[in-house]
Design an enzyme around this catalytic site. Sequence first.
Site, short mmCIF file in Angstrom:
data_model
loop_
_atom_site.label_atom_id
_atom_site.label_comp_id
_atom_site.label_asym_id
_atom_site.label_seq_id
_atom_site.Cartn_x
_atom_site.Cartn_y
_atom_site.Cartn_z
N HIS A 89 1.15 3.82 8.16
CA HIS A 89 -0.29 3.16 8.06
C HIS A 89 -0.99 2.03 8.26
O HIS A 89 -1.47 1.22 8.83
CB HIS A 89 -1.08 4.07 8.54
N GLU A 90 -1.11 2.22 6.53
CA GLU A 90 -1.76 0.72 6.32
C GLU A 90 -1.28 -1.24 6.62
O GLU A 90 -2.07 -1.59 6.61
CB GLU A 90 -2.08 1.19 4.02
N LEU A 91 0.18 -0.81 6.44
CA LEU A 91 0.95 -1.58 6.75
C LEU A 91 0.84 -2.34 8.25
O LEU A 91 0.78 -3.49 8.67
CB LEU A 91 2.54 -1.57 6.68
#
Length: 164
Positions: A89-91
């Site tokens: 998700h962060e990526l």
Amino acid sequence: MGSRAAREHSSIQWKYHIFLSFRGEDTRNGFTSLLHKALQSWEYEVFMDENDLKIGQDIKPELLQAIEKSKMSVIVFSTRYADSSWCLHELVKIMECRRTLNQIVLPIFYHVDPSDFRHQTGTLASDFQEHAIRHKDEVVKEWRKALTEAANLCAAVLEDTADR
């Protein structure tokens, strides 16, 4: 005169120089911690999430804001990075900020093969099989796309040289 995106980019107020993205259990107490200390010693403002996200928790809004407010993101790809839906998700957010805010993104492949990340092969293949069971197809496709996009960037590759 310049595009709207360029004008918006020039008006961004960066809060951090660098956002560190990493899998906590892989590198927090080793490489990433040392990198964080080194960057701080050079007087960079670095965001490093000190709290592991637990299964079932949403990514904290302040974490997503930290990504948006960082001039650069450094992604430490490690053995179990793609096993974590939170890292993925962060990526996705990092790669979105690269496209929309011209954020600089530097991938570091820490004891892993970059081609496995580009093509989701090796252990990443089984990680994505598990993700396909637990998550919607659109989400998994978005993660795959972001992972391939990041893995295709110019990167640092750190290999274990202890046996050489």
